[in-house]
Motif scaffolding. Structure first.
Motif, PDB file in Angstrom:
ATOM      1  N   ALA A   1      14.072 -52.685   1.926  1.00  9.83           N
ATOM      2  CA  ALA A   1      14.337 -51.116   2.425  1.00  9.83           C
ATOM      3  C   ALA A   1      13.660 -50.897   3.716  1.00  9.83           C
ATOM      4  O   ALA A   1      14.188 -50.353   4.872  1.00  9.83           O
ATOM      5  CB  ALA A   1      13.670 -50.127   1.542  1.00  9.83           C
ATOM      6  N   ARG A   2      12.495 -51.623   4.025  1.00  5.08           N
ATOM      7  CA  ARG A   2      12.063 -51.838   5.379  1.00  5.08           C
ATOM      8  C   ARG A   2      12.866 -52.736   6.410  1.00  5.08           C
ATOM      9  O   ARG A   2      12.944 -52.129   7.389  1.00  5.08           O
ATOM     10  CB  ARG A   2      10.511 -52.744   5.407  1.00  5.08           C
ATOM     11  CG  ARG A   2       9.293 -52.114   5.250  1.00  5.08           C
ATOM     12  CD  ARG A   2       8.263 -52.729   5.154  1.00  5.08           C
ATOM     13  NE  ARG A   2       7.390 -52.530   3.974  1.00  5.08           N
ATOM     14  CZ  ARG A   2       6.512 -51.604   4.021  1.00  5.08           C
ATOM     15  NH1 ARG A   2       6.254 -50.902   5.459  1.00  5.08           N
ATOM     16  NH2 ARG A   2       5.544 -51.108   3.082  1.00  5.08           N
ATOM     17  N   ALA A   3      13.550 -53.569   5.916  1.00  6.25           N
ATOM     18  CA  ALA A   3      14.547 -54.433   6.790  1.00  6.25           C
ATOM     19  C   ALA A   3      15.595 -53.624   7.243  1.00  6.25           C
ATOM     20  O   ALA A   3      16.141 -53.546   8.290  1.00  6.25           O
ATOM     21  CB  ALA A   3      15.058 -55.622   6.244  1.00  6.25           C
ATOM     22  N   ALA A   4      15.885 -52.582   6.341  1.00  6.42           N
ATOM     23  CA  ALA A   4      16.950 -51.790   6.603  1.00  6.42           C
ATOM     24  C   ALA A   4      16.879 -50.792   7.935  1.00  6.42           C
ATOM     25  O   ALA A   4      17.670 -50.262   8.499  1.00  6.42           O
ATOM     26  CB  ALA A   4      17.702 -51.116   5.451  1.00  6.42           C
ATOM     27  N   LEU A   5      15.730 -50.502   8.075  1.00  2.41           N
ATOM     28  CA  LEU A   5      15.339 -49.377   9.008  1.00  2.41           C
ATOM     29  C   LEU A   5      15.836 -49.946  10.454  1.00  2.41           C
ATOM     30  O   LEU A   5      16.321 -49.129  11.058  1.00  2.41           O
ATOM     31  CB  LEU A   5      13.803 -49.329   9.124  1.00  2.41           C
ATOM     32  CG  LEU A   5      12.994 -48.586   7.860  1.00  2.41           C
ATOM     33  CD1 LEU A   5      11.599 -48.750   7.947  1.00  2.41           C
ATOM     34  CD2 LEU A   5      13.434 -47.239   7.999  1.00  2.41           C
ATOM     35  N   SER A   6      15.600 -51.092  10.633  1.00  7.65           N
ATOM     36  CA  SER A   6      16.146 -51.350  11.750  1.00  7.65           C
ATOM     37  C   SER A   6      17.517 -51.616  12.142  1.00  7.65           C
ATOM     38  O   SER A   6      17.913 -51.776  13.358  1.00  7.65           O
ATOM     39  CB  SER A   6      15.382 -53.011  12.263  1.00  7.65           C
ATOM     40  OG  SER A   6      15.900 -53.953  11.271  1.00  7.65           O
ATOM     41  N   THR A   7      18.377 -51.314  11.101  1.00  4.29           N
ATOM     42  CA  THR A   7      19.764 -51.234  11.377  1.00  4.29           C
ATOM     43  C   THR A   7      20.031 -49.837  11.906  1.00  4.29           C
ATOM     44  O   THR A   7      21.320 -49.865  12.415  1.00  4.29           O
ATOM     45  CB  THR A   7      20.425 -51.458  10.127  1.00  4.29           C
ATOM     46  OG1 THR A   7      20.159 -50.668   9.031  1.00  4.29           O
ATOM     47  CG2 THR A   7      20.142 -52.867   9.510  1.00  4.29           C
ATOM     48  N   TYR A   8      19.363 -48.844  11.661  1.00  3.31           N
ATOM     49  CA  TYR A   8      19.685 -47.416  12.260  1.00  3.31           C
ATOM     50  C   TYR A   8      18.591 -46.865  13.013  1.00  3.31           C
ATOM     51  O   TYR A   8      18.990 -45.692  13.681  1.00  3.31           O
ATOM     52  CB  TYR A   8      20.135 -46.766  11.190  1.00  3.31           C
ATOM     53  CG  TYR A   8      19.329 -46.255  10.043  1.00  3.31           C
ATOM     54  CD1 TYR A   8      18.850 -46.980   9.020  1.00  3.31           C
ATOM     55  CD2 TYR A   8      18.554 -45.142  10.042  1.00  3.31           C
ATOM     56  CE1 TYR A   8      17.827 -46.769   8.083  1.00  3.31           C
ATOM     57  CE2 TYR A   8      17.335 -44.465   9.315  1.00  3.31           C
ATOM     58  CZ  TYR A   8      17.280 -45.815   8.091  1.00  3.31           C
ATOM     59  OH  TYR A   8      16.180 -45.225   7.453  1.00  3.31           O
ATOM     60  N   THR A   9      17.627 -47.691  13.306  1.00  4.14           N
ATOM     61  CA  THR A   9      16.518 -46.816  14.150  1.00  4.14           C
ATOM     62  C   THR A   9      15.966 -48.100  15.100  1.00  4.14           C
ATOM     63  O   THR A   9      16.047 -49.231  14.522  1.00  4.14           O
ATOM     64  CB  THR A   9      15.270 -46.635  13.280  1.00  4.14           C
ATOM     65  OG1 THR A   9      14.639 -47.508  12.600  1.00  4.14           O
ATOM     66  CG2 THR A   9      15.665 -45.308  12.282  1.00  4.14           C
ATOM     67  N   LYS A  10      15.438 -47.705  16.247  1.00  3.58           N
ATOM     68  CA  LYS A  10      14.717 -48.618  16.985  1.00  3.58           C
ATOM     69  C   LYS A  10      13.151 -48.552  16.698  1.00  3.58           C
ATOM     70  O   LYS A  10      12.565 -47.437  16.995  1.00  3.58           O
ATOM     71  CB  LYS A  10      14.976 -48.007  18.401  1.00  3.58           C
ATOM     72  CG  LYS A  10      16.476 -48.152  18.922  1.00  3.58           C
ATOM     73  CD  LYS A  10      16.439 -48.252  20.493  1.00  3.58           C
ATOM     74  CE  LYS A  10      17.908 -48.447  20.959  1.00  3.58           C
ATOM     75  NZ  LYS A  10      18.659 -47.279  20.417  1.00  3.58           N
ATOM     76  N   ILE A  11      12.763 -49.574  16.034  1.00  5.86           N
ATOM     77  CA  ILE A  11      11.425 -49.494  15.597  1.00  5.86           C
ATOM     78  C   ILE A  11      10.621 -50.786  15.954  1.00  5.86           C
ATOM     79  O   ILE A  11      11.125 -51.803  15.568  1.00  5.86           O
ATOM     80  CB  ILE A  11      11.425 -49.064  14.044  1.00  5.86           C
ATOM     81  CG1 ILE A  11      10.024 -48.976  13.441  1.00  5.86           C
ATOM     82  CG2 ILE A  11      12.195 -50.331  13.033  1.00  5.86           C
ATOM     83  CD1 ILE A  11      10.173 -48.221  12.120  1.00  5.86           C
ATOM     84  N   ASP A  12       9.493 -50.665  16.209  1.00 11.15           N
ATOM     85  CA  ASP A  12       8.509 -51.694  16.405  1.00 11.15           C
ATOM     86  C   ASP A  12       8.422 -52.493  15.326  1.00 11.15           C
ATOM     87  O   ASP A  12       7.858 -52.018  14.154  1.00 11.15           O
ATOM     88  CB  ASP A  12       7.058 -50.995  16.915  1.00 11.15           C
ATOM     89  CG  ASP A  12       6.223 -52.092  17.283  1.00 11.15           C
ATOM     90  OD1 ASP A  12       6.494 -53.387  17.157  1.00 11.15           O
ATOM     91  OD2 ASP A  12       5.234 -51.764  18.008  1.00 11.15           O
ATOM     92  N   PRO A  13       8.457 -53.981  15.249  1.00  6.48           N
ATOM     93  CA  PRO A  13       8.337 -54.528  14.026  1.00  6.48           C
ATOM     94  C   PRO A  13       6.860 -54.627  13.166  1.00  6.48           C
ATOM     95  O   PRO A  13       6.962 -54.527  12.262  1.00  6.48           O
ATOM     96  CB  PRO A  13       8.645 -56.129  14.595  1.00  6.48           C
ATOM     97  CG  PRO A  13       9.538 -56.089  15.744  1.00  6.48           C
ATOM     98  CD  PRO A  13       9.079 -54.555  16.640  1.00  6.48           C
ATOM     99  N   ALA A  14       6.046 -54.507  14.098  1.00  3.59           N
ATOM    100  CA  ALA A  14       4.838 -54.099  13.477  1.00  3.59           C
ATOM    101  C   ALA A  14       4.706 -52.868  12.835  1.00  3.59           C
ATOM    102  O   ALA A  14       4.099 -52.887  11.758  1.00  3.59           O
ATOM    103  CB  ALA A  14       3.678 -54.167  14.540  1.00  3.59           C
TER     104      ALA A  14
END
Lengths: 245, 311
Positions: free
Chosen positions: B255-268
């Motif tokens: 679920a965490r990994a899915a976040l970067s498919t639709y938002t621009k989010i800092d990996p940390a």
């Protein structure tokens, strides 16, 4: 008078007829909107939403008017200044003020009046400034020279020749700026506001109070008409000396 | 010229009249459009599409992002979207105003752990505000006035012995709230993930978890549809989204990994943020609680009938 009110009356009639019996949630009948109006805009929202909005508009507009005319006369009168400023002016006027709202907030605060007034003033400045520059440039050189040869002082030339000659253009700019100012008044309240006319319309829309939202939009339109009438009145007063107005 | 204009308007109206509604693709999948907000809450939908849970139900999803529930509700009611995601209070407001919205599945819920929830009120590190009670009389930024965040913040302040009517709320977009706190323009702000983790990473301090403090399993958001929906499609969507949420709950890393498919989010931030709960059922009592709070704050003209809104 009848000619002036004719089209609005027809438009209201058409709206009333077309929307009568409308069951669409987002397009309520005009009769419902009209009934909602007095209950929505009571004394409290007028005191806490409408008047503060208008006060911010008045402040922002006045600042733009003073700054625009002062800078405009200076830039319009001096070829050197014009050459220096023109590229910068073209750069800044191309940036729409709504884009600057978050940036203005960083400097002037996220809440409160300052950033909203700056937003309005910045937007209204350009039409006034650019029109004043053009108006001042277009003042007949012979007129200026004549005035000077009659030993008019600098201030007298400014007042009687430059400002009067540029006045029609300044007024044109001021009129454009007024309608821009109303738009910016609404936009500035969509960010970091708690109350205000624009903020109220957005809140009605979010709460799905659709007839109330329409009354806010109508109120904005009516304010626009009132401000334009006021402007017309001021223009007539100011330019009573002009034979063609 | 005029004839061309009339033609263009006519074409537009026809397109608007018959353009929407689910259509069937070549491989027999029913195409539906879902209005979502690009925030952590809807990660299960993106994950579910990746995992094929919707295709299993013969659905093909087109996900359209919108600013918030206030934009998605009209989209669903007008048929532009077949389903949508919205916070519970917005749906209660819409339902109370007579809009035909119907929840089809739970969407997102509080973790129920104060201090470890996906939404909270934060203040600057050196702020004199220590507990919820201290928020009374202060200026608090929220992303939407007169909505779930104002009612729940008011509720936790009242529960701690403060006067919620003394709070001044100011509306700011989530990304601007931490800078406004840093400047001192507001005393506190209500944030959700990932903005909560970003703000605490910059030194801000959590004062109170307004969702967990209102009800342990508070149903913060719901998936919903309009009135004109094919019941078979609704059942298929509900099955697929429920399966997606169960999968996301069981596989938080995915679920965490899915976040970067639709938002621009800092990996940390992506690794550190608190994930919400994605329960498979709506916590009815918590929805009733939100309705009561909304009514108390004068957001609802009348008590809503939860049977109309909830499945």
């Amino acid at each position: 008078m009848i000619r002036r009110l004719g089209l609005p009356a027809v438009l209201i009639g058409v709206w009333w007829l077309l929307s009568a019996g409308s069951t669409s949630f987002f397009w309520p009948p005009l009769s419902v909107i009209a009934r909602t109006f007095p209950a929505t805009w009571t004394l409290d929202p007028i005191l806490h939403d409408v008047l503060p909005s208008l006060a911010r508009l008045a402040l922002g507009y006045t600042i733009a008017l003073l700054a625009g005319v002062t800078l405009g006369v200076a830039i319009g009168s001096s070829a050197t200044l014009r050459a220096c400023c023109e590229p910068a002016l073209e750069f800044f006027r191309a940036i729409p003020p709504p884009v600057l709202i978050p940036v203005i907030a960083l400097f002037a605060g996220y809440t409160g009046w300052t950033s909203k007034i700056i937003t309005i003033a910045l937007g209204c400045l350009w039409p006034i400034l650019l029109n004043t520059v053009d108006g001042v440039r277009a003042v007949d050189e012979v007129l200026r020279d004549t005035a000077r040869s009659y030993r008019f002082g600098r201030l007298a030339v400014l007042r009687h020749v430059v400002l009067r000659g540029a006045a029609p253009r300044i007024v044109t700019g001021a009129r454009q700026a007024l309608s821009l100012g109303v738009i910016l008044m609404v936009i500035s309240e969509m960010f970091g506001a708690d109350r205000g006319l624009g903020a109220a319309v957005v809140q009605f829309q979010r709460g799905f109070a659709i007839p109330q939202m329409w009354t806010g939009i109508i109120l904005l339109g009516l304010l626009g008409v009132a401000l334009s009438a006021l402007f017309h009145l001021a223009e007539r007063r100011l330019f009573a000396w002009r034979s063609d107005s | 010229m005029i004839r061309r204009l009339v033609l263009a308007v006519a074409v537009m109206l026809t397109a608007a009249a018959c353009g929407s509604g689910p259509s069937v693709t070549e491989d027999g999948l029913t195409k539906i459009t879902v209005g979502v907000i690009p925030i952590v809450d809807v990660a299960p939908v993106y994950l579910g599409v990746q995992k094929g849970f919707f295709a299993e139900q013969r659905l093909e999803l087109e996900l359209q992002t919108a600013q918030g529930g206030a934009a998605i509700v009209p989209g669903v009611v007008s048929g532009q979207f077949q389903f949508g995601f919205s916070n519970t209070t917005s749906l209660l407001l819409a339902s109370a105003q007579g809009l035909p919205v119907k929840a089809v599945a739970s969407g997102v819920a509080s973790t129920g752990e104060p201090g470890k929830d996906f939404g909270a009120v934060v203040v600057a590190a050196d702020s004199p505000i220590k507990t919820a009670r201290d928020l009374a009389g202060k200026k608090v930024a929220v992303n939407t006035l007169r909505n779930i965040n104002t009612t729940t913040v008011g509720n936790v302040v009242a529960a701690d012995g403060g006067d919620p009517s003394a709070i001044t709320y100011v509306e700011l977009p989530f990304p601007d709230i931490a800078p406004a706190i840093a400047r001192g323009d507001v005393d506190a702000g209500q944030l959700v993930e990932p903005f909560l983790t970003i703000a605490t990473g910059q030194g801000d301090r959590q004062v109170v978890s307004n969702y967990a403090g209102t009800a342990p399993g508070l149903t913060v958001g719901l998936y919903f549809t309009g009135s004109q929906q094919d019941q078979a499609v609704v059942r298929a969507f509900t099955t697929a989204i429920t399966r997606s949420m169960e999968y996301a709950s069981a596989h938080p890393d995915e679920a965490r990994a899915a976040l970067s498919t639709y938002t621009k989010i800092d990996p940390a931030v992506q690794a550190a943020l608190v994930l919400p709960k994605w329960p498979s059922t709506v916590d009815r009592a918590s929805v009733q609680r939100l309705a009561d709070l909304a009514q108390k704050d004068g957001l609802l003209p009348r008590a809503p009938d939860l049977n109309v809104l909830l499945p």
